[in-house]
Design a protein around this motif. Sequence first.
Motif, PDB file in Angstrom:
ATOM      1  N   PRO A   2       1.004  -0.137  13.429  1.00 28.78           N
ATOM      2  CA  PRO A   2       1.892  -1.166  13.901  1.00 28.78           C
ATOM      3  C   PRO A   2       1.531  -2.387  13.020  1.00 28.78           C
ATOM      4  CG  PRO A   2       0.324  -1.026  15.352  1.00 28.78           C
ATOM      5  CD  PRO A   2       0.005   0.105  14.424  1.00 28.78           C
ATOM      6  N   PRO A   3       2.555  -3.035  12.811  1.00 30.89           N
ATOM      7  CA  PRO A   3       2.513  -4.185  11.948  1.00 30.89           C
ATOM      8  C   PRO A   3       1.621  -5.282  12.519  1.00 30.89           C
ATOM      9  CG  PRO A   3       4.741  -4.471  12.861  1.00 30.89           C
ATOM     10  CD  PRO A   3       4.176  -3.051  13.219  1.00 30.89           C
ATOM     11  N   GLY A   4       0.686  -5.986  11.578  1.00 32.28           N
ATOM     12  CA  GLY A   4      -0.174  -6.951  12.332  1.00 32.28           C
ATOM     13  C   GLY A   4      -0.510  -7.856  11.501  1.00 32.28           C
ATOM     14  N   PRO A   5      -1.558  -8.739  11.516  1.00 35.10           N
ATOM     15  CA  PRO A   5      -1.832  -9.875  10.465  1.00 35.10           C
ATOM     16  C   PRO A   5      -2.475  -9.310   9.405  1.00 35.10           C
ATOM     17  CG  PRO A   5      -3.509  -9.879  12.505  1.00 35.10           C
ATOM     18  CD  PRO A   5      -2.411  -8.853  12.719  1.00 35.10           C
ATOM     19  N   GLY A   6      -3.154  -8.211   9.444  1.00 36.43           N
ATOM     20  CA  GLY A   6      -3.852  -7.323   8.015  1.00 36.43           C
ATOM     21  C   GLY A   6      -2.607  -6.871   7.142  1.00 36.43           C
ATOM     22  N   LEU A   7      -1.342  -6.745   7.648  1.00 41.55           N
ATOM     23  CA  LEU A   7      -0.498  -6.078   6.732  1.00 41.55           C
ATOM     24  C   LEU A   7      -0.055  -6.837   5.732  1.00 41.55           C
ATOM     25  CD1 LEU A   7       1.213  -3.519   6.921  1.00 41.55           C
ATOM     26  CD2 LEU A   7       3.029  -4.564   7.960  1.00 41.55           C
ATOM     27  N   SER A   8       0.067  -8.246   5.946  1.00 45.27           N
ATOM     28  CA  SER A   8       0.230  -8.985   4.803  1.00 45.27           C
ATOM     29  C   SER A   8      -0.750  -8.898   3.553  1.00 45.27           C
ATOM     30  CB  SER A   8       0.100 -10.265   5.115  1.00 45.27           C
ATOM     31  OG  SER A   8      -0.792 -10.796   5.467  1.00 45.27           O
ATOM     32  N   ARG A   9      -1.923  -8.303   3.643  1.00 37.36           N
ATOM     33  CA  ARG A   9      -2.808  -8.169   2.672  1.00 37.36           C
ATOM     34  C   ARG A   9      -2.602  -6.723   2.033  1.00 37.36           C
ATOM     35  NH1 ARG A   9      -7.498  -9.876   6.296  1.00 37.36           N
ATOM     36  NH2 ARG A   9      -7.618  -7.542   6.342  1.00 37.36           N
ATOM     37  N   ALA A  10      -1.980  -5.918   2.620  1.00 38.42           N
ATOM     38  CA  ALA A  10      -1.994  -4.488   2.224  1.00 38.42           C
ATOM     39  C   ALA A  10      -0.848  -4.450   1.162  1.00 38.42           C
ATOM     40  CB  ALA A  10      -1.614  -3.567   3.665  1.00 38.42           C
ATOM     41  N   VAL A  11       0.150  -5.152   1.395  1.00 38.15           N
ATOM     42  CA  VAL A  11       1.151  -5.046   0.329  1.00 38.15           C
ATOM     43  C   VAL A  11       0.715  -5.466  -1.007  1.00 38.15           C
ATOM     44  CG1 VAL A  11       3.291  -6.007  -0.518  1.00 38.15           C
ATOM     45  CG2 VAL A  11       2.970  -5.426   2.097  1.00 38.15           C
ATOM     46  N   PRO A  12       0.177  -6.549  -1.335  1.00 33.32           N
ATOM     47  CA  PRO A  12      -0.712  -6.794  -2.841  1.00 33.32           C
ATOM     48  C   PRO A  12      -1.662  -5.827  -3.351  1.00 33.32           C
ATOM     49  CG  PRO A  12      -0.383  -8.822  -1.317  1.00 33.32           C
ATOM     50  CD  PRO A  12      -0.260  -7.724  -0.437  1.00 33.32           C
TER      51      PRO A  12
END
Length: 172
Positions: free
Chosen positions: A86-96
């Motif tokens: 599920p999308p969470g706060p750590g997902l923003s770091r996963a894309v880069p």
Amino acid sequence: MAPPPPLSRAARALPRDPSPPTHSPGRACAAARPQPAAAQGQAGGGSAAPGPGPASGSAQRRRKMAALGRGPAGGGSLPLGGGAVPPGPGLSRAVPAARLWRTLSFVVALPGVAVCMLNCYLKAQHEGERPEFVPYTHLRIRTKPFPWGDGNKTLFHNPHVNALPTGYEDEN
């Protein structure tokens, strides 16, 4: 008093409830005892659904905990069993990070594999001389014959590279 045992990974992933437990060891849980209709928010014995009374918070927690084991309504995998994240706060770091590793794969790994393949091809084209046979006493010792073939050749014997105890097969 001994410290509590460490929590499992699944238990650490669940949100913590800051309220103290509603029961003590050896006594029945307050949520398990039947509640009067007024405490459940049912005026006059109306609907069976719990209302906004004091017991509704614990009932909601019990429903959420029970739903964890059932998984998604569509019959998919369990939430902790490796299904979709599920999308969470750590997902923003996963894309880069994913972009970085994809770039490294195309810029470093694939050219590295191509260079290794070229190296193998060029080494195979170069027909080198094999070393002169020297009958060292500590090499090619045969105390009993191999259980295949004539008993003198190894399982993956190559007559151009591997020597027998008496020398290369081509020179005999």
